[in-house]
Design a protein around this motif. Structure first.
Motif, mmCIF file in Angstrom:
data_model
loop_
_atom_site.group_PDB
_atom_site.id
_atom_site.type_symbol
_atom_site.label_atom_id
_atom_site.label_comp_id
_atom_site.label_asym_id
_atom_site.label_seq_id
_atom_site.Cartn_x
_atom_site.Cartn_y
_atom_site.Cartn_z
ATOM 1 N N GLU A 184 5.697 -9.082 3.442
ATOM 2 C CA GLU A 184 5.806 -7.787 2.773
ATOM 3 C C GLU A 184 6.399 -7.934 1.371
ATOM 4 O OE1 GLU A 184 6.508 -8.217 6.048
ATOM 5 O OE2 GLU A 184 4.813 -7.030 6.791
ATOM 6 N N ALA A 185 7.349 -8.867 1.203
ATOM 7 C CA ALA A 185 7.918 -9.109 -0.132
ATOM 8 C C ALA A 185 6.845 -9.668 -1.068
ATOM 9 C CB ALA A 185 9.104 -10.056 -0.040
ATOM 10 N N LEU A 186 5.979 -10.512 -0.546
ATOM 11 C CA LEU A 186 4.863 -11.037 -1.335
ATOM 12 C C LEU A 186 3.894 -9.905 -1.694
ATOM 13 C CD1 LEU A 186 3.157 -13.299 -2.600
ATOM 14 C CD2 LEU A 186 2.256 -13.778 -0.297
ATOM 15 N N ILE A 187 3.622 -9.027 -0.755
ATOM 16 C CA ILE A 187 2.732 -7.889 -1.020
ATOM 17 C C ILE A 187 3.310 -7.013 -2.128
ATOM 18 C CG2 ILE A 187 1.792 -5.747 -0.069
ATOM 19 C CD1 ILE A 187 1.563 -7.230 2.653
ATOM 20 N N SER A 246 5.634 -21.316 -11.731
ATOM 21 C CA SER A 246 4.177 -21.413 -11.694
ATOM 22 C C SER A 246 3.666 -21.379 -10.252
ATOM 23 C CB SER A 246 3.688 -22.669 -12.416
ATOM 24 O OG SER A 246 4.114 -23.825 -11.729
ATOM 25 N N LYS A 247 4.424 -21.945 -9.324
ATOM 26 C CA LYS A 247 4.057 -21.854 -7.897
ATOM 27 C C LYS A 247 4.155 -20.409 -7.421
ATOM 28 C CE LYS A 247 3.771 -26.309 -6.627
ATOM 29 N NZ LYS A 247 2.630 -26.953 -6.039
ATOM 30 N N ARG A 248 5.174 -19.729 -7.881
ATOM 31 C CA ARG A 248 5.333 -18.310 -7.530
ATOM 32 C C ARG A 248 4.150 -17.510 -8.060
ATOM 33 N NH1 ARG A 248 7.336 -13.349 -9.102
ATOM 34 N NH2 ARG A 248 8.651 -12.313 -7.552
ATOM 35 N N THR A 252 7.716 -23.517 0.336
ATOM 36 C CA THR A 252 7.744 -23.027 -1.051
ATOM 37 C C THR A 252 7.530 -21.521 -1.084
ATOM 38 O OG1 THR A 252 6.911 -25.154 -1.834
ATOM 39 C CG2 THR A 252 6.713 -23.286 -3.341
ATOM 40 N N LEU A 253 6.578 -21.049 -0.270
ATOM 41 C CA LEU A 253 6.331 -19.610 -0.203
ATOM 42 C C LEU A 253 7.601 -18.873 0.184
ATOM 43 C CD1 LEU A 253 3.342 -17.637 1.005
ATOM 44 C CD2 LEU A 253 5.528 -17.136 2.057
ATOM 45 N N ILE A 277 -0.716 -15.297 6.164
ATOM 46 C CA ILE A 277 0.017 -16.245 5.316
ATOM 47 C C ILE A 277 -0.693 -17.594 5.281
ATOM 48 C CG2 ILE A 277 2.169 -17.605 5.185
ATOM 49 C CD1 ILE A 277 2.464 -14.783 4.077
ATOM 50 N N ASP A 278 -1.214 -18.052 6.425
ATOM 51 C CA ASP A 278 -1.896 -19.352 6.458
ATOM 52 C C ASP A 278 -3.109 -19.373 5.536
ATOM 53 O OD1 ASP A 278 -0.020 -20.360 8.201
ATOM 54 O OD2 ASP A 278 -1.216 -19.962 9.998
ATOM 55 N N THR A 279 -3.820 -18.256 5.445
ATOM 56 C CA THR A 279 -4.982 -18.171 4.545
ATOM 57 C C THR A 279 -4.529 -18.274 3.090
ATOM 58 O OG1 THR A 279 -6.129 -16.758 6.130
ATOM 59 C CG2 THR A 279 -6.944 -16.727 3.869
ATOM 60 N N ILE A 280 -3.441 -17.605 2.765
ATOM 61 C CA ILE A 280 -2.903 -17.655 1.397
ATOM 62 C C ILE A 280 -2.454 -19.070 1.057
ATOM 63 C CG2 ILE A 280 -1.037 -16.833 -0.114
ATOM 64 C CD1 ILE A 280 -1.171 -14.185 1.625
ATOM 65 N N LEU A 281 -1.782 -19.714 1.999
ATOM 66 C CA LEU A 281 -1.316 -21.082 1.765
ATOM 67 C C LEU A 281 -2.482 -22.041 1.598
ATOM 68 C CD1 LEU A 281 1.669 -21.187 4.304
ATOM 69 C CD2 LEU A 281 1.777 -20.917 1.816
ATOM 70 N N ALA A 282 -3.496 -21.911 2.440
ATOM 71 C CA ALA A 282 -4.664 -22.793 2.359
ATOM 72 C C ALA A 282 -5.396 -22.605 1.032
ATOM 73 C CB ALA A 282 -5.605 -22.532 3.531
#
Length: 194
Positions: free
Chosen positions: A49-52, A4-6, A40-41, A27-32
Motif C-alpha cells: 500500500e505504501a508503494l501504491i 534510482s532503485k526506488r 530492497t523493495l 509484489i512478485d510481479t513487480i520484483l520480476a
C-alpha cells in the motif's frame, strides 16, 4: 543508487498497477519486472500500500503537469471568448490524454474503487488528487463572472471524470469533446445568472 532503485520500483509498479489493477498486481510481479530484490523493495516501502501511494503521488504530479502544459499550449488555439480559452483548453488537454496510447482510464478512480474505505491511505491519496484537479479547473476559470467559482469547478470536474470513464468503459474517445460542449453551455448559463 538507492534512490534510482526506488524510482525504478515506482515506475515499474505504476505501469503494472495502471494497466492491470492494484490488487491483481502482486509484489512478485513487480520484483520480476523491475529486477529489484524483495529486501530492497521493503527498505524503501513498508508495504504494498505504501508503494501504491508513492505511485499515486508520482502519477498526480505527472498528470497535473501534463494537463497544465497542454492547457498552456492549447489555450491560444481556442475559438471562443478569451476569458473562456483556458477552461476550454482544459477539456482539449483531457481529450489529448484520453486519445494517447498511454490512456488506461483514471488511475485514481481505479484505485479508489479497489480501496473504497475513505480512511485508507490509498483512498486518501486519490481524494487529494481529485481536490487538486478541482483547484486546477478553478484556476482555469480565470476572471469569469460566476456566482460560486468552487461549485462551478466541482461541476466541471464531474464532467471531466465522466469523460474519462466514458472513454475508458465505452471507448468513446470523443467524450472530452462532448464534455467541453456541456461545459460551455454550463458556463454560459452561470455567467448569465451571475
Amino acid at each position: 543508487m538507492a534512490s534510482s532503485k526506488r524510482d525504478l520500483l515506482i515506475d515499474t509498479a505504476q505501469n503494472l498497477f495502471y494497466q492491470h489493477g492494484f490488487k491483481a498486481t502482486g509484489i512478485d510481479t513487480i520484483l520480476a519486472e523491475s529486477g529489484v530484490a524483495k529486501k530492497t523493495l521493503y527498505n524503501h516501502f513498508a508495504s504494498k500500500e505504501a508503494l501504491i501511494v508513492a505511485c499515486l503521488n508520482r502519477r498526480d504530479q505527472q498528470l497535473l503537469t501534463l494537463l497544465e502544459n497542454n492547457i498552456e499550449r492549447l489555450a491560444p488555439t481556442q475559438q471562443c471568448e478569451p476569458e473562456l480559452a483556458n477552461i476550454m483548453a482544459f477539456f482539449d488537454a483531457l481529450s489529448h490524454w484520453i486519445n494517447s496510447d498511454t490512456f488506461f482510464g483514471c488511475m485514481f478512480i481505479n484505485a479508489s474503487a479497489e480501496y473504497h474505505d475513505f480512511d485508507h491511505p490509498v483512498h486518501l491519496a486519490c481524494t487529494e488528487h481529485k481536490v487538486l484537479v478541482i483547484k486546477l479547473i478553478e484556476q482555469q476559470l480565470g476572471k469569469l463572472a460566476l456566482t460560486d467559482r468552487l461549485a462551478t469547478a466541482k461541476q466541471l470536474a464531474i464532467l471531466a471524470d465522466g469523460a474519462i470513464v466514458g472513454a475508458h468503459t465505452t471507448h468513446d474517445f470523443e467524450s472530452a469533446i462532448h464534455a467541453k460542449s456541456v461545459a460551455r453551455a454550463l458556463l454560459a448559463s452561470q455567467r448569465q445568472a451571475a
